[in-house]
Design an enzyme around this catalytic site. Structure first.
Site, PDB file in Angstrom:
ATOM      1  N   ASP A 187       0.836  -1.202   0.000  1.00 45.47           N
ATOM      2  CA  ASP A 187       0.000   0.000   0.000  1.00 45.47           C
ATOM      3  C   ASP A 187       0.878   1.262   0.000  1.00 45.47           C
ATOM      4  O   ASP A 187       1.710   1.429   0.877  1.00 45.47           O
ATOM      5  CB  ASP A 187      -0.906  -0.042   1.244  1.00 45.47           C
ATOM      6  CG  ASP A 187      -2.186   0.741   1.076  1.00 45.47           C
ATOM      7  OD1 ASP A 187      -2.113   1.903   0.645  1.00 45.47           O
ATOM      8  OD2 ASP A 187      -3.260   0.189   1.396  1.00 45.47           O
ATOM      9  N   THR A 222      -6.844   3.699  -2.234  1.00 41.88           N
ATOM     10  CA  THR A 222      -6.684   2.290  -1.854  1.00 41.88           C
ATOM     11  C   THR A 222      -7.796   1.368  -2.370  1.00 41.88           C
ATOM     12  O   THR A 222      -7.513   0.316  -2.942  1.00 41.88           O
ATOM     13  CB  THR A 222      -6.592   2.181  -0.322  1.00 41.88           C
ATOM     14  OG1 THR A 222      -5.444   2.915   0.096  1.00 41.88           O
ATOM     15  CG2 THR A 222      -6.459   0.741   0.135  1.00 41.88           C
ATOM     16  N   ASN A 234     -12.610   5.440  -1.706  1.00 43.78           N
ATOM     17  CA  ASN A 234     -12.756   4.659  -0.475  1.00 43.78           C
ATOM     18  C   ASN A 234     -14.142   4.898   0.113  1.00 43.78           C
ATOM     19  O   ASN A 234     -14.864   3.969   0.453  1.00 43.78           O
ATOM     20  CB  ASN A 234     -11.679   5.044   0.538  1.00 43.78           C
ATOM     21  CG  ASN A 234     -10.291   4.631   0.073  1.00 43.78           C
ATOM     22  OD1 ASN A 234     -10.144   3.652  -0.669  1.00 43.78           O
ATOM     23  ND2 ASN A 234      -9.281   5.374   0.485  1.00 43.78           N
ATOM     24  N   LYS A 242      -5.918  -3.625   6.522  1.00 45.57           N
ATOM     25  CA  LYS A 242      -7.099  -2.847   6.117  1.00 45.57           C
ATOM     26  C   LYS A 242      -8.155  -3.793   5.563  1.00 45.57           C
ATOM     27  O   LYS A 242      -7.850  -4.609   4.686  1.00 45.57           O
ATOM     28  CB  LYS A 242      -6.738  -1.881   4.980  1.00 45.57           C
ATOM     29  CG  LYS A 242      -5.870  -0.719   5.369  1.00 45.57           C
ATOM     30  CD  LYS A 242      -5.700   0.203   4.158  1.00 45.57           C
ATOM     31  CE  LYS A 242      -4.745   1.328   4.473  1.00 45.57           C
ATOM     32  NZ  LYS A 242      -4.504   2.203   3.307  1.00 45.57           N
ATOM     33  N   ASP A 243      -9.389  -3.630   5.982  1.00 45.97           N
ATOM     34  CA  ASP A 243     -10.452  -4.499   5.462  1.00 45.97           C
ATOM     35  C   ASP A 243     -10.530  -4.437   3.934  1.00 45.97           C
ATOM     36  O   ASP A 243     -10.581  -5.462   3.265  1.00 45.97           O
ATOM     37  CB  ASP A 243     -11.810  -4.150   6.101  1.00 45.97           C
ATOM     38  CG  ASP A 243     -12.124  -2.665   6.070  1.00 45.97           C
ATOM     39  OD1 ASP A 243     -12.188  -2.091   4.969  1.00 45.97           O
ATOM     40  OD2 ASP A 243     -12.296  -2.062   7.146  1.00 45.97           O
ATOM     41  N   HIS A 267       1.653   8.160   5.204  1.00 45.40           N
ATOM     42  CA  HIS A 267       0.751   9.261   5.556  1.00 45.40           C
ATOM     43  C   HIS A 267       1.261  10.019   6.784  1.00 45.40           C
ATOM     44  O   HIS A 267       1.129  11.234   6.872  1.00 45.40           O
ATOM     45  CB  HIS A 267      -0.657   8.734   5.846  1.00 45.40           C
ATOM     46  CG  HIS A 267      -1.461   8.462   4.615  1.00 45.40           C
ATOM     47  ND1 HIS A 267      -1.837   9.461   3.751  1.00 45.40           N
ATOM     48  CD2 HIS A 267      -1.970   7.314   4.102  1.00 45.40           C
ATOM     49  CE1 HIS A 267      -2.541   8.931   2.761  1.00 45.40           C
ATOM     50  NE2 HIS A 267      -2.626   7.626   2.940  1.00 45.40           N
ATOM     51  N   HIS A 286      -2.017  10.858  -1.600  1.00 46.78           N
ATOM     52  CA  HIS A 286      -2.087  10.373  -2.981  1.00 46.78           C
ATOM     53  C   HIS A 286      -3.483  10.558  -3.503  1.00 46.78           C
ATOM     54  O   HIS A 286      -4.396  10.847  -2.738  1.00 46.78           O
ATOM     55  CB  HIS A 286      -1.693   8.897  -3.024  1.00 46.78           C
ATOM     56  CG  HIS A 286      -2.408   8.089  -1.961  1.00 46.78           C
ATOM     57  ND1 HIS A 286      -3.650   7.553  -2.145  1.00 46.78           N
ATOM     58  CD2 HIS A 286      -2.052   7.789  -0.684  1.00 46.78           C
ATOM     59  CE1 HIS A 286      -4.027   6.938  -1.038  1.00 46.78           C
ATOM     60  NE2 HIS A 286      -3.090   7.064  -0.117  1.00 46.78           N
TER      61      HIS A 286
HETATM   62 ZN    ZN Z   1      -3.587   2.641  -0.398  1.00 45.04          ZN
HETATM   63 ZN    ZN Z   2      -3.178   6.142   1.675  1.00 43.64          ZN
END
Ligand code: ZN
Ligand code: ZN
Ligand code: ZN
Length: 554
Positions: free
Chosen positions: A46, A87, A108, A169-170, A317, A494
């Site tokens: 990621d 993501t 997202n 992350k789910d 981040h 991003h």
């Molecule tokens: Zn991501």
């Molecule tokens: Zn991110």
């Protein structure tokens, strides 16, 4: 003697073929008789920019990224072909071989025009959490409109080939694993520190997950995070102490070392692991437990392990592209990749599995850092944009409530109100485009009508169009200027269609993969068709990419 046996068995075979139904001869055999990989491992890192492969190259060990680069196939010019580079859309696109235009994961979170509420890409209120009492398990891939290659493999193998998705992350676990996955697992932090799932997949956790959760794996990483090697050797990143990093609550400076046990109390307990290199270590431990627990790659039906490393994104981040924390996270992730490959070699067998590694998007350098070296960059002020636009709408159309939502650089209009006022929708969209293009740092703007009626084949217009869902996207689409984004003052983010966000690694390795590299442009949507071609299975339902023949060995 051997010949006689062969003749006899052929004779028996021909008799049995005549006397029984032909399919009976092939029961429990895969219907594709060519030699399949036993396991496909997809790794998404990621927020991994392409240059993390090259920038930290000399710090990597021989068995991790370098092994994939030197013994596998390296697509050095691989890009996202849509915006926004987030993501949810990224993970969906890698596995479905298509873009938000077709798979429908446009962000997202997005404003749902029909129910007039913001929805989450993997959220699903019709299912329940498994492994936690919190709502964090109420998730499924139901908003993804097309199939992933893992789905096609399940259909092809009559559900005999397994799919397991894993990510802290789910959405990093759920979207890649697709609609037919046996399970997807993600991380519940806070005071739990457990891997969980949803009733969409199963009603309880399998015993290997329960015992992993019962082990002290998560606790063991609540320790001090220091650089793996002497920090003075980290010459590929900026000084540890600077003004561009966020850091953790309860610690004055964003500098090594970090006492995670002490800091966890002020930083949501086990959630602190997500934003450290240890989150990836924990994910690797869990993935290796899954290979054992699910017996992945142990029979003739190809299984799929969809693995996504989330901590790289959280660290990016928090600390930014140029930080020592990002450098250490990649040096340590390299060790995880090495450990994973060693486990695959031991458990599935060298040359018996196929692996690819890519990312869901890149990241921009911290805008304040870019400014400090005179590169155009900065933060956009969404609040100011909204206020200006509302004032314009009131002045121009005499109504203040024509804008329903301004999110993900999209403006959603109240279409009922527009009809009520007898306004022409396209005309309103055009007026807004001409207004917002005058706002600071809005570089381009397009109407949804143009996106739905013109076919763009190059440039940012093509990227915006590939990310545009006529059904789900807004009425006006905004593109920020290069280096500009909506984010906090510290850390990286991003979302754009610029190279810092679109250019990501693409490495293939293992069974059926040629050794080499290319600078020819490849696209993220080519991955799923390439894996489909390798397996000889149907392409995912909405796939627009093409198989990368150069990557496949004969
Ligand atoms: Zn991501
Ligand atoms: Zn991110
Ligand atoms: Zn730092």
């Amino acid at each position: 003697m051997k010949k006689l046996v062969l003749v006899l068995s052929l004779a028996i075979l021909s008799i049995s073929c005549k006397s029984q139904s032909e399919t009976a001869t092939f029961v429990n055999k895969p219907s594709n008789l060519h030699d399949q990989p036993k396991l496909v491992v997809g790794i998404v890192v990621d927020q991994m920019r392409y240059d993390y492969l090259t920038r930290f190259y000399n710090k990597y060990s021989e068995g991790g990224f370098k092994l994939l680069m030197n013994e596998g196939f390296n697509c050095k010019n691989n890009h996202y072909n849509y915006t926004p580079t987030y993501t949810g859309p990224g993970h969906a696109s890698i596995y479905t071989g298509t873009t938000p235009k077709y798979h429908g994961i446009i962000a997202n979170y997005w404003y749902d025009k029909e129910i007039k509420k913001t929805v989450y890409c993997a959220g699903d209120d019709t299912v329940s959490s498994v492994g936690t009492d919190e709502d964090s398990g109420k998730m499924s891939p139901h908003r993804m409109q097309t199939t992933s290659f893992a789905d096609e493999n399940r259909l092809f193998t009559q559900m005999r080939g397994k799919t397991i998705g894993i990510s802290m992350k789910d959405r990093g676990a759920i979207l890649p694993a697709g609609h037919t996955a046996n399970a997807a697992y993600w991380f519940q932090g806070e005071d739990e520190g457990n891997w969980i799932t949803s009733s969409f997949y199963r009603d309880d956790l399998p015993s290997w997950v329960t015992s992993f959760n019962a082990s002290d794996a998560s606790e063991s990483y609540l320790k001090t995070w220091n650089t793996l090697y002497d920090i003075t050797t980290y010459t590929e990143s900026g000084p540890d102490l600077n003004t561009f990093e966020g850091g953790f609550k309860g610690k004055e400076t964003a500098t090594f070392p970090y006492d995670l046990k002490a800091l966890s109390k002020a930083n949501k307990g086990f959630d602190i692991l997500k934003a450290t290199a240890y989150g990836n270590d924990l994910t690797t431990d869990f993935a290796i437990a899954a290979i054992d627990g699910e017996q992945l790659g142990q029979d003739e039906f190809t299984d799929v392990l969809a693995l996504s490393y989330s901590s790289t994104d959280y660290v990016g981040h928090n600390f930014g592209v140029n930080s020592k924390e990002v450098e250490d996270t990649y040096i340590r992730l390299d060790k995880d990749i090495e450990r994973l490959i060693q486990a695959l070699d031991a458990k599935v067998g060298k040359g018996k599995y196929t692996l690819f590694l890519t990312s869901d998007h890149g990241a921009v350098e911290v805008p304040a850092y870019l400014q400090s070296v005179n590169i155009p960059a900065g933060l956009v002020d969404n609040k100011a944009r909204k206020e200006s636009l509302n004032a314009f709408m009131t002045k121009t159309f005499g109504a203040s409530d024509l804008i329903e939502s301004m999110s993900n650089n999209q403006i959603f209009l109240n279409r009922e109100k527009i009809a009520l006022l007898n306004l022409d929708l396209e005309a309103v969209q055009k007026r807004i485009v001409n207004e917002v293009i005058t706002y600071p740092n809005i570089d381009k703007a397009y109407t949804a009508t143009a996106m739905g009626s013109t076919s763009f084949s190059r440039g940012i217009e093509e990227l915006v169009q590939n990310g545009f869902s006529q059904k789900r996207s807004g009425d006006v689409l905004i593109v920020d200027g290069p280096g500009y984004l909506s984010y906090g003052k510290t850390g990286s983010s991003h979302g754009s269609g610029l190279n810092y966000d679109t250019h990501v690694p693409l490495l293939f390795y293992g069974k059926g993969i040629a050794k080499g590299s290319t600078l020819q442009k490849t696209r993220i949507v080519d991955i799923a068709p390439t894996i489909s071609a390798l397996l000889g299975i149907s392409f995912p339902s909405g796939a627009i990419g093409i198989p990368l023949e150069i990557v496949l060995s004969e």
